[in-house]
Design a protein around this motif. Structure first.
Motif, PDB file in Angstrom:
ATOM      1  N   LEU A   1       0.829  -1.206   0.000  1.00  0.00           N
ATOM      2  CA  LEU A   1       0.000   0.000   0.000  1.00  0.00           C
ATOM      3  C   LEU A   1       0.869   1.263   0.000  1.00  0.00           C
ATOM      4  O   LEU A   1       0.646   2.182  -0.779  1.00  0.00           O
ATOM      5  CB  LEU A   1      -0.931  -0.006   1.220  1.00  0.00           C
ATOM      6  CG  LEU A   1      -1.869   1.195   1.374  1.00  0.00           C
ATOM      7  CD1 LEU A   1      -2.761   1.360   0.148  1.00  0.00           C
ATOM      8  CD2 LEU A   1      -2.725   1.049   2.626  1.00  0.00           C
ATOM      9  N   ALA A   2       1.889   1.311   0.841  1.00  0.00           N
ATOM     10  CA  ALA A   2       2.774   2.480   0.889  1.00  0.00           C
ATOM     11  C   ALA A   2       3.744   2.459  -0.291  1.00  0.00           C
ATOM     12  O   ALA A   2       4.051   3.500  -0.866  1.00  0.00           O
ATOM     13  CB  ALA A   2       3.551   2.504   2.199  1.00  0.00           C
TER      14      ALA A   2
ATOM     15  N   ALA B   1       0.920   8.076   3.758  1.00  0.00           N
ATOM     16  CA  ALA B   1       0.108   7.592   4.875  1.00  0.00           C
ATOM     17  C   ALA B   1      -1.008   8.558   5.251  1.00  0.00           C
ATOM     18  O   ALA B   1      -2.062   8.139   5.723  1.00  0.00           O
ATOM     19  CB  ALA B   1       1.000   7.335   6.084  1.00  0.00           C
TER      20      ALA B   1
ATOM     21  N   ARG C   1      -5.601   6.634  -1.920  1.00  0.00           N
ATOM     22  CA  ARG C   1      -4.338   5.915  -2.139  1.00  0.00           C
ATOM     23  C   ARG C   1      -4.547   4.788  -3.157  1.00  0.00           C
ATOM     24  O   ARG C   1      -3.708   4.565  -4.041  1.00  0.00           O
ATOM     25  CB  ARG C   1      -3.801   5.340  -0.828  1.00  0.00           C
ATOM     26  CG  ARG C   1      -3.454   6.389   0.202  1.00  0.00           C
ATOM     27  CD  ARG C   1      -3.049   5.776   1.530  1.00  0.00           C
ATOM     28  NE  ARG C   1      -1.678   5.266   1.501  1.00  0.00           N
ATOM     29  CZ  ARG C   1      -1.048   4.761   2.575  1.00  0.00           C
ATOM     30  NH1 ARG C   1      -1.692   4.681   3.743  1.00  0.00           N
ATOM     31  NH2 ARG C   1       0.186   4.332   2.483  1.00  0.00           N
TER      32      ARG C   1
ATOM     33  N   VAL D   1      -2.151  -4.726   2.839  1.00  0.00           N
ATOM     34  CA  VAL D   1      -1.494  -5.126   1.595  1.00  0.00           C
ATOM     35  C   VAL D   1      -2.513  -5.756   0.643  1.00  0.00           C
ATOM     36  O   VAL D   1      -2.453  -5.544  -0.568  1.00  0.00           O
ATOM     37  CB  VAL D   1      -0.332  -6.094   1.878  1.00  0.00           C
ATOM     38  CG1 VAL D   1       0.279  -6.601   0.574  1.00  0.00           C
ATOM     39  CG2 VAL D   1       0.737  -5.414   2.717  1.00  0.00           C
TER      40      VAL D   1
END
Lengths: 168, 168
Positions: A10-11, A37, A44, A81
């Protein structure tokens, strides 16, 4: 065969595109998609969808591969994730690409000839195989290149590697 | 306010659309999106994306809400549900909807006046609140209606319920 490999997150989501002809392999491009974040989660995921779509548009792969992930007892990380992985798989499905999935040991065996290879061995083999001056960075991009290489080497010799097991 | 509630899942994703005006609430529609276990995962995610997009197109909600999920130590289930949840959140982001997230106890408190309400109490309260002959079925649709109701009741009184915490 031109394979897009993905290391989902994700990041930081890693991607790499490798062209293979038999034993010869060429790196066409690799990188990471980062999301911040402090950005709301849906935004995102939208950033990942857009950026990965642009990678597909630019590199026009004809195959895709992704590493199987295990999180042990960490269901919170698995959920985070998983959300990014779901969006990545959606992008591939929208592009009409079949997606192969490989266990980490299979990727290591295919790329380094050793299912127990460590990170340094893997980076070294990726660098040599692709005749690069240095291993791809950051790690997430290198991991994505490795899974693309694995597919490029493995797919011609197997009848069926398509992903389709998760029954939940 | 017209709220779309979602109960995410890969095999079964529940949805419900509720219109609220102060204390009055009306159910506009609810149902489930099912995908088959034998279908490859990327294709299942594409089915969810398409079907949820059709729900949005048809009902034109102006808000969206989703329940916070916990899987304890079951990271395999968390990964599977996370993938479907990621695609659902993407659909909402693509439609420009803000997404609120509620803990199960908050949904129970808002709908049944009791954060420890059991499934039967919740179904009964959803049925009475929406003046229905029977509670929505299946359970995943009823759960989605409950989270939509929760948002319809809660959102007018809070400054900020937007989802944006997952930092991974």
């Amino acid at each position: 065969m031109r394979t897009l490999g993905i290391d989902p997150g994700l990041a930081t989501l890693g991607w790499g595109v490798v062209e293979t002809h038999g034993d010869a392999a060429t790196l066409l491009g690799c990188g990471v998609i980062r999301t911040a974040a402090h950005t709301p989660l849906p935004a995102r995921l939208l950033q990942i969808h857009t950026a990965l779509g642009a990678v597909l548009e630019h590199h026009q792969p004809d195959a895709a591969a992704i590493e199987e992930l295990f999180f042990g007892k960490n269901s919170t990380t698995a959920m985070a994730v998983g959300q990014a992985r779901g969006v990545a798989l959606l992008v591939l499905a929208q592009a009409g690409l079949a997606v192969a999935e490989y266990k980490p040991t299979v990727v290591k065996q295919a790329v380094a000839g050793d299912g127990g290879a460590d990170k340094r061995q893997m980076q070294s083999m990726v660098r040599m195989t692709l005749r690069l001056a240095a291993a791809p960075t950051p790690d997430d991009a290198a991991d994505a290149v490795a899974v693309a290489l694995c597919h490029g080497y493995t797919a011609p010799f197997v009848r069926q590697v398509a992903l389709g097991r998760a029954d939940r």
